[in-house]
Design an enzyme around this catalytic site. Sequence first.
Site, PDB file in Angstrom:
ATOM      1  CD1 TRP A 137       8.702  -0.301   3.215  1.00  0.00           C
ATOM      2  CD2 TRP A 137      10.105  -1.128   1.674  1.00  0.00           C
ATOM      3  NE1 TRP A 137       9.296  -1.436   3.732  1.00  0.00           N
ATOM      4  CE2 TRP A 137      10.151  -1.965   2.806  1.00  0.00           C
ATOM      5  CE3 TRP A 137      10.884  -1.457   0.576  1.00  0.00           C
ATOM      6  CZ2 TRP A 137      10.973  -3.098   2.876  1.00  0.00           C
ATOM      7  CZ3 TRP A 137      11.695  -2.586   0.630  1.00  0.00           C
ATOM      8  CH2 TRP A 137      11.745  -3.391   1.764  1.00  0.00           C
ATOM      9  CG  ASP A 149       1.867  -3.427  -6.079  1.00  0.00           C
ATOM     10  OD1 ASP A 149       2.571  -3.398  -5.060  1.00  0.00           O
ATOM     11  OD2 ASP A 149       1.108  -4.388  -6.354  1.00  0.00           O
ATOM     12  N   PRO A 182       0.796  -1.233   0.000  1.00  0.00           N
ATOM     13  CG  PRO A 182       0.066  -0.926   2.206  1.00  0.00           C
ATOM     14  CD  PRO A 182       0.804  -1.885   1.324  1.00  0.00           C
ATOM     15  N   GLY A 183       2.125   1.235   0.250  1.00  0.00           N
ATOM     16  CA  GLY A 183       2.903   2.453  -0.007  1.00  0.00           C
ATOM     17  C   GLY A 183       3.771   2.981   1.114  1.00  0.00           C
ATOM     18  CE  LYS A 204       9.133  -8.433   2.611  1.00  0.00           C
ATOM     19  NZ  LYS A 204       8.009  -7.736   3.218  1.00  0.00           N
ATOM     20  CG  ASP A 231       8.313  -5.255   0.788  1.00  0.00           C
ATOM     21  OD1 ASP A 231       8.570  -6.451   1.020  1.00  0.00           O
ATOM     22  OD2 ASP A 231       7.625  -4.549   1.542  1.00  0.00           O
ATOM     23  CG  ASP A 278      28.989   4.262 -13.982  1.00  0.00           C
ATOM     24  OD1 ASP A 278      29.159   5.472 -14.002  1.00  0.00           O
ATOM     25  OD2 ASP A 278      28.014   3.688 -14.491  1.00  0.00           O
TER      26      ASP A 278
HETATM   27  C1  LIG Z   1       4.496  -6.784   1.030  1.00  0.00           C
HETATM   28  S1  LIG Z   1       3.695  -5.843  -0.188  1.00  0.00           S
HETATM   29  C2  LIG Z   1       4.674  -4.399  -0.276  1.00  0.00           C
HETATM   30  C3  LIG Z   1       4.518  -3.479   0.892  1.00  0.00           C
HETATM   31  C4  LIG Z   1       5.181  -2.142   0.646  1.00  0.00           C
HETATM   32  N1  LIG Z   1       6.624  -2.263   0.631  1.00  0.00           N
HETATM   33  C5  LIG Z   1       4.815  -1.135   1.699  1.00  0.00           C
HETATM   34  O1  LIG Z   1       5.669  -0.717   2.457  1.00  0.00           O
HETATM   35  O2  LIG Z   1       3.658  -0.726   1.749  1.00  0.00           O
HETATM   36  C6  LIG Z   1       4.159  -6.683  -1.644  1.00  0.00           C
HETATM   37  C7  LIG Z   1       3.624  -6.072  -2.921  1.00  0.00           C
HETATM   38  O3  LIG Z   1       4.289  -6.684  -4.034  1.00  0.00           O
HETATM   39  C8  LIG Z   1       3.383  -6.660  -5.122  1.00  0.00           C
HETATM   40  N2  LIG Z   1       3.823  -7.596  -6.158  1.00  0.00           N
HETATM   41  C9  LIG Z   1       3.976  -8.940  -6.050  1.00  0.00           C
HETATM   42  N3  LIG Z   1       4.352  -9.469  -7.223  1.00  0.00           N
HETATM   43  C10 LIG Z   1       4.450  -8.436  -8.102  1.00  0.00           C
HETATM   44  C11 LIG Z   1       4.798  -8.343  -9.478  1.00  0.00           C
HETATM   45  N4  LIG Z   1       5.118  -9.431 -10.201  1.00  0.00           N
HETATM   46  N5  LIG Z   1       4.805  -7.115 -10.066  1.00  0.00           N
HETATM   47  C12 LIG Z   1       4.471  -6.008  -9.349  1.00  0.00           C
HETATM   48  N6  LIG Z   1       4.128  -6.043  -8.046  1.00  0.00           N
HETATM   49  C13 LIG Z   1       4.114  -7.232  -7.428  1.00  0.00           C
HETATM   50  C14 LIG Z   1       2.069  -7.055  -4.469  1.00  0.00           C
HETATM   51  O4  LIG Z   1       0.969  -6.655  -5.258  1.00  0.00           O
HETATM   52  C15 LIG Z   1       2.142  -6.324  -3.132  1.00  0.00           C
HETATM   53  O5  LIG Z   1       1.429  -5.109  -3.172  1.00  0.00           O
END
Ligand SMILES: C[S@@+](CC[C@H](N)C(=O)[O-])C[C@H]1O[C@@H](n2cnc3c(N)ncnc32)[C@H](O)[C@@H]1O
Length: 279
Positions: A81, A99, A78-79, A243, A182, A163
Amino acid sequence: MFAFSCSRPHAAGFAGLVRQIRQASSKRWQARQQRDQFTREAAVQGLKSRAAFKLLQIDDKYRLFRRGQTVVDLGYAPGSWSQVAVNRTQPNGRVLGVDIIPAQPPKGVSTIQGNFLSPEIQEYIEEFLRNPNRGRPRQLDNIDNDSTSSLLEANETQSEAEDESESPDTRQWRTVDVVLSDMSAPWYQTSGFWKRSLSNPYHRMMNTSGNNFRDHAGSMDLCNAALQFSSKVLKAGGHFVCKFYQGAEDKDLEKQLKEMFQKVHRLKPESSRSARKGI
Ligand SMILES: C[S@@+](CC[C@H](N)C(=O)[O-])C[C@H]1O[C@@H](n2cnc3c(N)ncnc32)[C@H](O)[C@@H]1O
């Protein structure tokens, strides 16, 4: 065939067993309390989730962020980071979140919805990044051109020597200071239900299954894709934070990271001590 064989332990052993159970349950209680405390703190600080604290701890230790930087946050929803990245790269920083699920972007974050594993989506992201001013706040007077020059204390730092061997053409495509990844199981959908997507992202992405090997393998695919992408877009001195679920293949990932970056740190931040993820 399954069989249960239960025998009541003798008196001393039984008391010991009760003590062990009490200690284990007290540890679980403490871990839960700590998690709840981070969740409450996140709400107080207006952060989207307690995941923010992991990144704050990493940044406090390794100083990833500087003002004016470009940050790409893969799997941003949800955002939280991204919120940290926006906050720590002000003024004039730019943060691009990617995402697979639809989500409300946090203030100050540009976003692209799509599967990061798709080459078309990566091409689209690279095109966005090629223009160093796209997604940046308007007033450009104060951009800190030094923002990326000497972050040797980084979580991972790309070698300057590498580089210098590149052509100026390749170097000008490198506009990113920090790549965060993440990507893992999605958060529960809370909005955007009216959006019907043929690609049905909730079913296609890496959902954690509870099967350790499967979760680890899925997480390695996502980390490897993020790393490959970083090798194209990161500036010299840039950082990569990823992660992952621990498992047999993470040694190979670490080896690759050590070839690409001057420093590699593997850590488990305070705010996720009881989880089985590694960073
Ligand atoms: C643990 S959450 C991230 C939380 C985020 N770092 C935060 O602080 O709010 C993992 C996210 O990775 C996204 N995700 C997983 N596989 C993905 C992919 N192949 N492409 C884009 N996003 C992906 C998921 O939709 C999810 O929203």
